[in-house]
Design an enzyme around this catalytic site. Structure first.
Site, PDB file in Angstrom:
ATOM      1  CD1 TRP A   1      -2.785   1.667   0.651  1.00 50.48           C
ATOM      2  CD2 TRP A   1      -1.313   2.424   2.166  1.00 50.48           C
ATOM      3  NE1 TRP A   1      -3.152   2.951   0.976  1.00 50.48           N
ATOM      4  CE2 TRP A   1      -2.269   3.441   1.915  1.00 50.48           C
ATOM      5  CE3 TRP A   1      -0.285   2.671   3.072  1.00 50.48           C
ATOM      6  CZ2 TRP A   1      -2.233   4.676   2.541  1.00 50.48           C
ATOM      7  CZ3 TRP A   1      -0.251   3.912   3.700  1.00 50.48           C
ATOM      8  CH2 TRP A   1      -1.219   4.897   3.436  1.00 50.48           C
TER       9      TRP A   1
ATOM     10  CG  ASP B   1     -12.485  10.382  -1.630  1.00 48.66           C
ATOM     11  OD1 ASP B   1     -12.508   9.415  -0.835  1.00 48.66           O
ATOM     12  OD2 ASP B   1     -11.874  10.363  -2.715  1.00 48.66           O
ATOM     13  CG  ASP B   2     -14.981   7.426   3.086  1.00 46.59           C
ATOM     14  OD1 ASP B   2     -16.188   7.416   3.359  1.00 46.59           O
ATOM     15  OD2 ASP B   2     -14.154   6.630   3.553  1.00 46.59           O
TER      16      ASP B   2
ATOM     17  NE  ARG C   1     -10.653   3.199   5.687  1.00 44.56           N
ATOM     18  CZ  ARG C   1     -11.028   4.134   4.833  1.00 44.56           C
ATOM     19  NH1 ARG C   1     -11.722   3.821   3.758  1.00 44.56           N
ATOM     20  NH2 ARG C   1     -10.716   5.384   5.029  1.00 44.56           N
TER      21      ARG C   1
ATOM     22  CE  LYS D   1     -10.685   7.720  -4.860  1.00 43.96           C
ATOM     23  NZ  LYS D   1     -10.052   8.718  -3.984  1.00 43.96           N
TER      24      LYS D   1
ATOM     25  CG  ASP E   1     -11.581   3.258  -2.514  1.00 46.79           C
ATOM     26  OD1 ASP E   1     -10.737   2.372  -2.759  1.00 46.79           O
ATOM     27  OD2 ASP E   1     -11.326   4.264  -1.831  1.00 46.79           O
ATOM     28  CG  MET E   2     -12.524  -3.664  -3.152  1.00 46.81           C
ATOM     29  SD  MET E   2     -11.347  -4.422  -2.054  1.00 46.81           S
ATOM     30  CE  MET E   2     -10.298  -5.282  -3.193  1.00 46.81           C
ATOM     31  CG  ASN E   3     -10.433   1.485   0.867  1.00 55.17           C
ATOM     32  OD1 ASN E   3      -9.338   1.561   0.329  1.00 55.17           O
ATOM     33  ND2 ASN E   3     -11.308   2.471   0.819  1.00 55.17           N
TER      34      ASN E   3
ATOM     35  CB  CYS F   1      -9.904   3.870  -6.129  1.00 59.00           C
ATOM     36  SG  CYS F   1      -8.965   4.346  -4.666  1.00 59.00           S
TER      37      CYS F   1
ATOM     38  CG  ASP G   1      -4.613   5.746  -0.892  1.00 64.79           C
ATOM     39  OD1 ASP G   1      -5.283   6.364  -1.733  1.00 64.79           O
ATOM     40  OD2 ASP G   1      -5.120   4.928  -0.100  1.00 64.79           O
TER      41      ASP G   1
HETATM   42  C1  GLA Z   1      -8.978   4.877  -0.114  1.00 62.33           C
HETATM   43  C2  GLA Z   1      -8.642   5.682  -1.347  1.00 62.33           C
HETATM   44  C3  GLA Z   1      -8.473   7.139  -0.991  1.00 62.33           C
HETATM   45  C4  GLA Z   1      -9.719   7.645  -0.340  1.00 62.33           C
HETATM   46  C5  GLA Z   1     -10.051   6.805   0.883  1.00 62.33           C
HETATM   47  C6  GLA Z   1     -11.383   7.186   1.476  1.00 62.33           C
HETATM   48  O1  GLA Z   1      -7.887   4.769   0.730  1.00 62.33           O
HETATM   49  O2  GLA Z   1      -7.511   5.183  -1.974  1.00 62.33           O
HETATM   50  O3  GLA Z   1      -8.168   7.883  -2.147  1.00 62.33           O
HETATM   51  O4  GLA Z   1     -10.771   7.577  -1.277  1.00 62.33           O
HETATM   52  O5  GLA Z   1     -10.094   5.423   0.558  1.00 62.33           O
HETATM   53  O6  GLA Z   1     -11.709   6.435   2.572  1.00 62.33           O
END
Ligand code: GLA
Length: 732
Positions: A204, A371-372, A447, A480, A482-484, A530, A552
């Site tokens: 990461w 964003d988030d 997370r 956007k 995402d997948m975290n 993302c 990131d």
């Molecule tokens: C991930 C993305 C970031 C942002 C955060 C939000 O880490 O890579 O760019 O969007 O999530 O929680």
């Protein structure tokens, strides 16, 4: 048609696949074995190529197939697709568990078909013929010698971009079920040893740091069992001749068009051959195939170049821009965006967004991305994951906010993480059974969130409904995606025990289903991929998301390494790259504002900051940087990319170029990653120009193309950390 792409020589049963500069050849021997002959420079022989399959006699430890005379042995034969347990001890491409419990696969050629066009990959992403009318597909039908199951070895030739796409489809043409335990998308047996491997390991915020290593004997494995491509190893790699550089020598590239668990093995045998096998990770895969059913493995893109790593990169760039990325976006300028994540994290409301948007618009930005933090009760990352309705206390009605931004004359983007569900959420309270987990076992958490069971199409459809519903109601322009977190406890609750090996692959089919349905519902939406930055940067995602947030870590110095590695296989226009606030939020480094722009201009450009907080000096530079984006973006979208420093070295100075296809203009970018006191002069030999033309290189004067490429020019990049220059190149 400018030449025949796929030629069959019936006397020898040789198949030769030609592209502009390469040939790929194999043949069906008298016993039906499909034996590899050549992949490399373009050749014009046909029948004569058979001699290339000849192997030396070996002692009796290399067994022979029944009825086949010595010295043939599967263990030394260069095969197009090998099976297990029949005398080839190298990493196999195929492994089938039959209904009697036996494990074996023994492919023999039956027939073939040559068809115009590319394959329809159904539920999987795949390359399309697009504008290239010369694309052809060779479908080789081979059968298992004992059971008669059908194996289609598929080769699609993209002549203009020098790419051959391979995949395998297995059909159960027997009358009992069997289980696929391993199916590679491609296997390549090169009669070469002493090769080098170029791979993209990372972590990461440190994704795709290119690494080059000499291959000794034995097996080198690259894989992910994280449920996605992952940060730690990309699913693209290359084999190189030991003398290959960025501009010369042999390079064979492999790009898997897949976003789930993968495994690539390079097996160097004791007899001067190197086998590369790549596909879905057998570690977390099995697939039960009932009579009449078929299984399609993902595609893998192959490119060979005699012009080194850079030549291979440019082939992949052209190929993906013309045959993978949605043509609606591939060559279309992307909006210069301002993303609010590092500007505000979870701390914002509609007024703050509008204030940033107003300011950004006045400086020339074309889109604001929220964003988030805009949904449910999301004031931190512990709550509301999966509740895709606006937090009205924070942002009011989403449609009003979008309208407010549109009224400023710019576009609006919004962040989602559709594969996830948090325990403290409305969606979890309504559907606790939607979580992917193994009943009776603890659920690991990442997370503060779990995965939705995307192996179930009805769950995917419900999430698409919510996301697409909001996107169309509010009129958003960009999403956007995402997948975290990494996967754990992969299990498909709707499947019987003997099908649990299908869970990981079915999950990723669910992700692709999401994207297909979303784009059907919202055809104008630009989706940026993302995954905690670049944790799922792969060709599979690029089919649906024409750009992917590259990392990131936006620090310019770190990004030269990350973007340099990424550009080995993926077009620069697909790399989300932003100018950020300093000190940098990931590494605390302070870099010149202009260097941050120089690096971000190599990709899909934007800002990751609150423009209202910029110093007057930096603010004044923003309109010029955006103008530079408009000026140079056509080069990243459609031009040729040249890395002037090796992507796999930790260079003190990094330099790269973009050159228009007609060689009339370009951009030279130079970043001093690390100042060396009293160090070397920076003299750069440019590439890709017309040797006979004269070029103006920024303020460095007018030079002939042959001087710029042959002798090079001294570039006076200031001698301090993170200094940079970007020099426009113009034919005069
Ligand atoms: C991930 C993305 C970031 C942002 C955060 C939000 O880490 O890579 O760019 O969007 O999530 O929680």
């Amino acid at each position: 048609m400018f030449f025949t792409m796929i030629t069959y020589f019936p006397n020898s049963k040789v198949f030769r696949l030609d592209t502009r500069t390469t040939s790929y050849a194999f043949f069906a021997d008298p016993n039906g074995f499909l034996l590899h002959l050549h992949y490399g420079a373009r050749v014009s022989d046909g029948d004569a190529l058979v001699a290339l399959a000849r192997r030396e006699q070996r002692p009796s430890f290399q067994p022979q197939p029944a009825g086949v005379p010595w010295p043939f042995s599967r263990d030394t034969a260069p095969q197009e697709m090998s099976g297990v347990n029949t005398g080839d001890y190298r990493v196999p491409g195929l492994s089938i568990r039959w209904d009697d419990g036996s494990l074996a696969a023994d492919l023999r050629y039956v027939s073939h078909e040559i068809r115009p066009g590319a394959l329809d990959m159904g539920d999987l992403p795949g390359a399309f013929a697009g504008d290239d009318k010369d694309v052809e597909t060779l479908d080789i039908l081979a059968r298992d010698a004992a059971r008669g199951a059908s194996f289609h070895l598929l080769y699609t030739v993209f002549p203009a971009t020098d790419v051959i796409v391979r995949s395998v489809r297995i059909e159960n043409t027997t009358d009992s079920p069997f289980t696929i335990e391993r199916v590679a998308s491609a296997q390549l047996d090169l009669r070469r040893d002493g090769l080098h491997l170029l791979q993209l390991p990372g972590a990461w915020a440190r994704e795709r740091h290119a690494e080059r290593l000499p291959l000794g004997g034995g097996i080198h494995t690259m894989r992910s069992v994280r449920g996605a491509t992952g940060h730690s190893m990309n699913n693209a790699f290359a084999l190189l001749s030991s003398d290959a550089t960025e501009s010369q020598g042999d390079a064979w590239g492999f790009v898997l068009c897949y976003s789930g668990n993968f495994r690539a093995d390079v097996d160097t045998d004791p007899f001067g051959s190197t086998r590369a096998v790549t596909g879905i990770a057998p570690d977390t895969f099995s697939w039960k195939l009932a009579p009449g059913e078929s299984f399609q493995a993902p595609e893998v893109f192959l490119a060979y170049s005699a012009e080194g790593v850079g030549g291979m990169s440019r082939r992949f760039h052209d190929f993906m821009r013309g045959h993978l990325i949605d043509q609606k976006w591939a060559k279309v300028p992307r909006p210069a965006l301002v993303n609010c994540w590092e500007a505000a994290y979870f701390n914002f409301n509609a007024e703050k967004i509008l204030a940033i948007a107003r300011d950004a618009a006045s400086l020339g930005a074309e889109m604001i991305v929220v964003d988030d933090g805009w949904f449910g009760r999301r004031d931190n990352d512990k709550v509301s994951m999966g509740d895709w309705f606006e937090n009205s206390a924070k942002v009011g009605d989403m449609a009003d906010l979008v309208r407010g931004v549109h009224d400023l004359g710019i576009k609006f983007g919004l962040w989602f993480e559709p594969e996830m569900i948090g325990e403290d959420s409305e969606i979890f309270r309504a559907h606790p059974d939607w979580v992917m987990c193994i009943p009776g076992r603890d659920r690991s958490i990442g997370r503060y969130q779990y995965l939705l069971d995307f192996t179930r199409p009805e769950i995917v459809d419900a999430v698409v409904d919510t996301v697409a519903g909001l996107a169309s109601r509010a009129g958003i322009d960009y999403l956007k995606y995402d997948m975290n977190r990494n996967h754990t406890e992969a299990f498909a609750a709707a499947l019987p025990p003997e099908r649990q090996g299908e869970a990981a692959h079915r999950f990723i089919l669910g992700v692709y289903r999401f994207h297909r349905l979303l784009l059907e519902r919202c055809p104008g939406l630009l989706v940026e991929g993302c995954s905690g930055g670049g944790g799922r940067f792969d060709a599979g995602m690029l089919r649906y998301t024409p750009q992917i947030w590259c990392s990131d870590d936006s620090d310019a110095v770190e990004r030269t390494r990350i973007q340099g590695g990424t550009s080995i296989f993926y077009p620069c226009s697909t790399m989300g790259a932003h100018v950020y606030a300093c000190p940098n939020h990931q590494v605390g480094r302070i870099t010149p504002f202009e260097t941050r722009a120089t690096v971000a201009l190599a990709g899909a450009f934007g800002y990751e900051l609150d423009t209202t907080k910029l110093s007057d000096e930096d603010r004044a530079l923003v309109p010029k940087q955006i103008a530079d984006f408009h000026r140079y973006h056509p080069l990243t979208l459609a031009g040729d990319h040249y890395r002037l420093s090796n992507a796999w070295s930790d260079n003190a100075v990094d330099a790269w170029m973009f050159v228009a296809k007609d060689r009339s203009s370009g951009l030279l970018s130079v970043v001093r990653r690390r100042a060396v006191p009293n160090g070397n002069d920076v003299v750069l030999r440019l590439r890709g120009l017309d040797p006979a033309a004269r070029y103006e290189v920024g303020e460095l004067g007018v030079w002939s193309g042959d001087t710029l490429m042959g002798a090079g020019i001294p570039v006076p990049v200031p001698c301090h950390d993170a200094a940079s220059m970007r020099l426009p190149i113009r034919r005069v």
